[in-house]
Design a protein around this motif. Sequence first.
Motif, mmCIF file in Angstrom:
data_model
loop_
_atom_site.group_PDB
_atom_site.id
_atom_site.type_symbol
_atom_site.label_atom_id
_atom_site.label_comp_id
_atom_site.label_asym_id
_atom_site.label_seq_id
_atom_site.Cartn_x
_atom_site.Cartn_y
_atom_site.Cartn_z
ATOM 1 N N GLY A 162 41.618 -91.698 8.178
ATOM 2 C CA GLY A 162 40.779 -91.791 6.599
ATOM 3 C C GLY A 162 41.825 -91.799 5.459
ATOM 4 O O GLY A 162 41.316 -92.421 4.553
ATOM 5 N N GLN A 165 40.966 -99.360 7.623
ATOM 6 C CA GLN A 165 39.502 -99.623 7.592
ATOM 7 C C GLN A 165 38.949 -99.711 8.884
ATOM 8 O O GLN A 165 38.247 -100.494 9.558
ATOM 9 N N TRP A 185 36.806 -94.175 8.924
ATOM 10 C CA TRP A 185 36.901 -94.458 7.354
ATOM 11 C C TRP A 185 35.758 -95.195 6.945
ATOM 12 O O TRP A 185 35.376 -94.639 5.843
ATOM 13 N N GLU A 244 33.295 -92.456 6.233
ATOM 14 C CA GLU A 244 33.436 -91.489 5.136
ATOM 15 C C GLU A 244 33.598 -92.048 3.842
ATOM 16 O O GLU A 244 33.177 -90.988 3.033
ATOM 17 N N TRP A 245 34.364 -92.958 3.753
ATOM 18 C CA TRP A 245 34.625 -93.341 2.313
ATOM 19 C C TRP A 245 33.420 -94.078 1.515
ATOM 20 O O TRP A 245 32.929 -95.100 2.128
ATOM 21 N N ASP A 294 37.181 -96.515 -2.643
ATOM 22 C CA ASP A 294 38.388 -96.217 -2.260
ATOM 23 C C ASP A 294 39.215 -97.878 -2.837
ATOM 24 O O ASP A 294 39.074 -98.911 -2.439
ATOM 25 N N ARG A 336 34.375 -89.828 -1.195
ATOM 26 C CA ARG A 336 33.990 -89.912 0.082
ATOM 27 C C ARG A 336 32.744 -89.055 0.456
ATOM 28 O O ARG A 336 32.391 -88.140 -0.622
#
Length: 558
Positions: free
Chosen positions: A284, A289, A293, A296-297, A300, A387
């Motif tokens: 993460g 990517q 990830w 969660e994000w 970014d 996130r």
Amino acid sequence: MKNKLFRSIARVVPVVLLGLSILSCKDMFEIEPETTLDIEKSYQNVYDADAAVIGIYGKFLRLAEANVVLNELRADLMNVTPNAAAHADLMEVNYHTVTEGNKYADPRPYYEVILNCNDVLHNFRKMVKENKITQDQFNYRYSDIVALRSWVYLQLGIHFGSIPYVTNPLANVNELKSQAAFPRIEFETLLDSLINFTEKIPHKGVYPEGTSLLVNIDGYNTRKFFINKRLVLGDLHLWKGNYTNAARHYRVIMETASDNPGNTTRYFNMYRVSWAEAFNPEVGFNGTQSTPWDFEWVWDLPFSKDFSPTNPFIKLFANAGGEYLIKPSQKAIDNWAAQTRSSLTPGDIRGTWAVQYQFGQPVAGKYLQNFNPALPFDTKGNWFLARISMIHLRFAEAANRDGHQKLAESFVQRGIRRNFTYPDSLLTTTNPDVSRTQQTFLPAPYDFDARIGDFPHFRAPWHRHDGLRSRAGLQDINLEGATQEGIEDAIIQEAALELAFEGNRWEDLLRIARRRNDPTFLADKVAEKFEKANDPRAGEVRSKLLDRHNWYLPFRWE
């Protein structure tokens, strides 16, 4: 007629963002910053509009260092190192003694972004009126820039209190020096203005698939580069105390993938803290990517080793290959050490990847996942803006203030299904009747269904939901009989464990102190980091923060 949009947009932007200029608008990024452009040549089609959007984000990325320094070093989870003694600006921020000329307390870089936004919005309105872009193309890009501007304004309000609020295009940021022409408004009034303006944007979702701004460049998909509008609206309402509205916006983010039930993995795990997809911090925070990830994000932005602005966090945080100016506070380290895992062993695993050790000293490892001191010029990295765990915590904060303490606790501890499973004589281990359990039975946006059953097979949208402590493998904390403020304290403490160093801490502490009208809440938490470090200035800092006027930076132009 001349347009000075690009007067203060830097000519070079990060390579991933710059790559978008291949969309027929490359020449826009080759213009020197002081060059003025004929408006008739600048805004001709959707690709020119895309270039304007990317130019704004290139400028916005230059706020990363100040954003993290102000939101973390002013609070309790980061402290200066001995190396910072030669950097007066950092020392002033840390000890709340900011004076005129401190580069982190300079509002001009924020207003440069805002004024560029104003110019772009003005020209987007003209473009759609002249049929140079379609209504949909206008809606997506206009809404994006409004939301970004509102986020920047919110940060200005958080750190400076009363500020000028300008929505018209101006040629030069120094025009704002005129107090008569641009009087400052108080933070509460600013929130009203931002909510009113941002709620009216025509598109509150993310850029839809097929939009020309969504491309893959050098292995990066640009989908998470752009601000999430629901995040901005949720935060604005949370600061204002409109808790139901805040929760509504956060709920939309948490159910982003609900329109794609065909992909069950994405449907059940996208933007839900889930037992099925535990967050992998090593993935993460290194910018890869991957699926974790992606789950969660929310927002970014990357830095490139080849283009400016350069990654500022290596210089600030790395002890090997950087200047090591800011470090995790002893208080932050002790917070993680004080937790107990489900296995009854001590410590919070989140601390082991948030803090690394270089030459025996603690460093903010979240920002150094990509950095190898043996390759000092390879300075790629990320500005971590939002996130999903942050969204869950803020949703819990809103739910708690709306009177739903049990639901708020679920987001912190063990999830909805386990927290809303009621004892019932009709329920058995082998064939549970879940029709009257594993649901919140609350009005929207607090109406969650976390049921799971096999006879017949049934999976409700939130059946995989997990609380943050459970996802981290920690024991519950005892919240039996906790008051509303007690639950709120637990939420803010969990935010310290989950989100440390990510640029949220000062605003979290300030928001609670303002809401409670309690200066001691903020003063005690910040002073504690100095007490843990045996710093004799702890009392001085506490005394300063007991005065609300010292919560805000001096608003100066020179």
